[in-house]
Design a protein around this motif. Structure first.
Motif, PDB file in Angstrom:
ATOM      1  N   LYS A   1      -0.279 -11.709   7.479  1.00  0.00           N
ATOM      2  CA  LYS A   1      -0.881 -12.283   6.264  1.00  0.00           C
ATOM      3  C   LYS A   1      -2.259 -11.671   6.015  1.00  0.00           C
ATOM      4  N   PHE A   2      -3.044 -11.541   7.094  1.00  0.00           N
ATOM      5  CA  PHE A   2      -4.388 -10.965   6.963  1.00  0.00           C
ATOM      6  C   PHE A   2      -4.305  -9.522   6.482  1.00  0.00           C
ATOM      7  N   ALA A   3      -3.381  -8.749   7.055  1.00  0.00           N
ATOM      8  CA  ALA A   3      -3.246  -7.340   6.673  1.00  0.00           C
ATOM      9  C   ALA A   3      -2.851  -7.193   5.205  1.00  0.00           C
ATOM     10  N   ILE A   4      -1.970  -8.072   4.745  1.00  0.00           N
ATOM     11  CA  ILE A   4      -1.555  -8.027   3.333  1.00  0.00           C
ATOM     12  C   ILE A   4      -2.726  -8.382   2.423  1.00  0.00           C
ATOM     13  N   CYS A   5      -3.465  -9.412   2.780  1.00  0.00           N
ATOM     14  CA  CYS A   5      -4.635  -9.794   1.979  1.00  0.00           C
ATOM     15  C   CYS A   5      -5.664  -8.670   1.941  1.00  0.00           C
ATOM     16  N   LEU A   6      -5.892  -8.028   3.083  1.00  0.00           N
ATOM     17  CA  LEU A   6      -6.844  -6.921   3.146  1.00  0.00           C
ATOM     18  C   LEU A   6      -6.384  -5.762   2.268  1.00  0.00           C
ATOM     19  N   SER A   7      -5.082  -5.493   2.288  1.00  0.00           N
ATOM     20  CA  SER A   7      -4.530  -4.415   1.462  1.00  0.00           C
ATOM     21  C   SER A   7      -4.784  -4.660  -0.019  1.00  0.00           C
TER      22      SER A   7
ATOM     23  N   GLN B   1       0.828  -1.190   0.000  1.00  0.00           N
ATOM     24  CA  GLN B   1       0.000   0.000   0.000  1.00  0.00           C
ATOM     25  C   GLN B   1       0.868   1.249   0.000  1.00  0.00           C
ATOM     26  N   ALA B   2       0.254   2.380  -0.328  1.00  0.00           N
ATOM     27  CA  ALA B   2       0.969   3.646  -0.221  1.00  0.00           C
ATOM     28  C   ALA B   2       1.185   3.971   1.256  1.00  0.00           C
ATOM     29  N   GLY B   3       2.246   4.697   1.554  1.00  0.00           N
ATOM     30  CA  GLY B   3       2.592   4.956   2.947  1.00  0.00           C
ATOM     31  C   GLY B   3       2.742   6.426   3.277  1.00  0.00           C
ATOM     32  N   PRO B   4       1.651   7.156   3.446  1.00  0.00           N
ATOM     33  CA  PRO B   4       1.781   8.559   3.831  1.00  0.00           C
ATOM     34  C   PRO B   4       2.649   8.722   5.077  1.00  0.00           C
ATOM     35  N   TYR B   5       3.550   9.693   5.051  1.00  0.00           N
ATOM     36  CA  TYR B   5       4.519  10.003   6.106  1.00  0.00           C
ATOM     37  C   TYR B   5       5.670   8.988   6.179  1.00  0.00           C
ATOM     38  N   THR B   6       5.625   7.983   5.342  1.00  0.00           N
ATOM     39  CA  THR B   6       6.788   7.121   5.083  1.00  0.00           C
ATOM     40  C   THR B   6       6.746   6.736   3.600  1.00  0.00           C
ATOM     41  N   ALA B   7       6.454   7.710   2.763  1.00  0.00           N
ATOM     42  CA  ALA B   7       6.135   7.447   1.354  1.00  0.00           C
ATOM     43  C   ALA B   7       7.270   6.750   0.615  1.00  0.00           C
ATOM     44  N   LEU B   8       8.503   7.236   0.786  1.00  0.00           N
ATOM     45  CA  LEU B   8       9.622   6.648   0.050  1.00  0.00           C
ATOM     46  C   LEU B   8       9.941   5.246   0.549  1.00  0.00           C
ATOM     47  N   TYR B   9       9.806   5.026   1.845  1.00  0.00           N
ATOM     48  CA  TYR B   9      10.092   3.694   2.394  1.00  0.00           C
ATOM     49  C   TYR B   9       9.117   2.665   1.831  1.00  0.00           C
TER      50      TYR B   9
ATOM     51  N   ARG C   1      -6.724   4.080  -2.765  1.00  0.00           N
ATOM     52  CA  ARG C   1      -6.849   5.357  -2.060  1.00  0.00           C
ATOM     53  C   ARG C   1      -7.371   5.170  -0.640  1.00  0.00           C
ATOM     54  N   LEU C   2      -8.250   4.191  -0.455  1.00  0.00           N
ATOM     55  CA  LEU C   2      -8.722   3.881   0.898  1.00  0.00           C
ATOM     56  C   LEU C   2      -7.568   3.337   1.730  1.00  0.00           C
ATOM     57  N   ASN C   3      -6.761   2.457   1.138  1.00  0.00           N
ATOM     58  CA  ASN C   3      -5.566   1.956   1.820  1.00  0.00           C
ATOM     59  C   ASN C   3      -4.681   3.098   2.284  1.00  0.00           C
ATOM     60  N   ALA C   4      -4.450   4.063   1.401  1.00  0.00           N
ATOM     61  CA  ALA C   4      -3.577   5.189   1.726  1.00  0.00           C
ATOM     62  C   ALA C   4      -4.139   5.992   2.892  1.00  0.00           C
ATOM     63  N   ARG C   5      -5.453   6.206   2.913  1.00  0.00           N
ATOM     64  CA  ARG C   5      -6.063   6.962   4.016  1.00  0.00           C
ATOM     65  C   ARG C   5      -5.948   6.206   5.331  1.00  0.00           C
ATOM     66  N   LEU C   6      -6.126   4.882   5.270  1.00  0.00           N
ATOM     67  CA  LEU C   6      -5.996   4.074   6.492  1.00  0.00           C
ATOM     68  C   LEU C   6      -4.564   4.104   7.024  1.00  0.00           C
ATOM     69  N   VAL C   7      -3.596   3.959   6.125  1.00  0.00           N
ATOM     70  CA  VAL C   7      -2.193   4.000   6.540  1.00  0.00           C
ATOM     71  C   VAL C   7      -1.852   5.377   7.121  1.00  0.00           C
ATOM     72  N   ARG C   8      -2.401   6.431   6.521  1.00  0.00           N
ATOM     73  CA  ARG C   8      -2.158   7.789   7.035  1.00  0.00           C
ATOM     74  C   ARG C   8      -2.610   7.903   8.488  1.00  0.00           C
ATOM     75  N   ARG C   9      -3.786   7.376   8.804  1.00  0.00           N
ATOM     76  CA  ARG C   9      -4.295   7.435  10.180  1.00  0.00           C
ATOM     77  C   ARG C   9      -3.386   6.652  11.124  1.00  0.00           C
ATOM     78  N   ILE C  10      -2.919   5.487  10.672  1.00  0.00           N
ATOM     79  CA  ILE C  10      -2.042   4.656  11.504  1.00  0.00           C
ATOM     80  C   ILE C  10      -0.707   5.371  11.745  1.00  0.00           C
ATOM     81  N   GLN C  11      -0.156   5.957  10.695  1.00  0.00           N
ATOM     82  CA  GLN C  11       1.142   6.627  10.817  1.00  0.00           C
ATOM     83  C   GLN C  11       1.050   7.830  11.750  1.00  0.00           C
TER      84      GLN C  11
END
Length: 275
Positions: free
Chosen positions: A242-248, A159-167, A254-264
């Protein structure tokens, strides 16, 4: 410049006169790398430990030699941020006349918790140099010698990683690249590893809190060794991972990116990006 011990006399007295196969582990002095060194030390290949800090490498080597007295360990201190890092590393490997490289574990890498716009051009270049350039160029230079390649990627590759985008983006690249190599070279044992968060100083150095479901790197290293021995091509350690990867894969990007943004934002230790 690199620093390496001369194995010409020591190793050839300790072992047989013929060359001994060896495995190079990059980023061996911290986190997962230390445990990978311990796991693979039980195998037949000599262990070459890479890191950027010679003192830390020597300390790790001493610990491993005490635990595995019949194994041979050697060190190479090269900072992968240096423009000529890969040349230095290859030169160091070639100076070890008693060892024949057969396996490579690409484990070195780092992350930074920050918005892309807050990273200076130098910081952007450094992260790409370590996480991408050094990995690809080192594997390319060593490719004819390799029987086995293990690439440590991340569940963040999916998934895309807001606030760790390059990583996150660098790990997506590593996934694509490694799977392409597997298809191109079926005669080689190639293992792609996508772990989730681990209980190490990796996240702290990146400016993040310890993840609530972080796994023990010793357990991850054990699973990597087992998968390598079984000649598997892919490993995503842990049921939740494994579950998180399957869900991703199922959710829109874009939903993935928003979720990752909240987590970060929840996990960062930097007050300037907690907004």
């Amino acid at each position: 410049m690199y620093k390496s011990d001369d194995i010409e006399s020591k190793d050839l007295l300790k072992h047989a006169q013929e060359s001994r196969k060896s495995i190079l582990i990059t980023g061996a002095t911290g986190g997962l790398g230390r445990f990978l060194a311990k796991e693979f030390a039980s195998g037949p290949e000599a262990i070459i430990l890479h890191g950027r800090n010679q003192a830390a490498l020597e300390q790790l080597q001493a610990e491993l030699e005490a635990e595995f007295p019949e194994q041979f360990f050697s060190t190479i201190a090269v900072d992968l941020l240096a423009a000529d890092a890969v040349d230095e590393l290859i030169q160091a490997l070639d100076s070890k006349s008693g060892l024949e490289l057969s396996s490579l574990i690409l484990n070195a890498g780092y992350s930074t918790a920050a918005a892309f716009s807050e990273l200076s051009p130098e910081e952007q270049q450094n992260l790409l140099r370590v996480n991408l350039e050094a990995q690809v160029l080192l594997a390319g230079r060593l490719w004819p010698r390799l029987e086995r390649l293990i690439v440590i990627s991340s569940s963040g590759a999916y998934q895309a990683g807001p606030y760790t985008a390059l990583y996150y983006a660098s790990k997506a690249f590593l996934n694509s690249w490694t799977m392409a190599l597997e298809a191109e070279a079926p005669e080689k044992d190639i293992l792609l590893v996508c772990p989730g968060a681990m209980s190490s100083d990796f996240a702290l150095k990146a400016g993040k809190k310890k993840a609530p479901l972080a796994k023990d790197p010793a357990v991850i290293a054990r699973q990597i060794k087992k998968s390598a021995d079984q000649k598997k091509a892919y490993l995503a350690p842990g049921g939740f991972n494994k579950f998180a990867i399957c869900l991703s894969k199922l959710l829109p990007n874009r939903l993935n990116a928003r979720l990752v943004r909240r987590i970060q934002l929840d996990q960062t230790t930097r007050p300037d990006i907690r907004r």
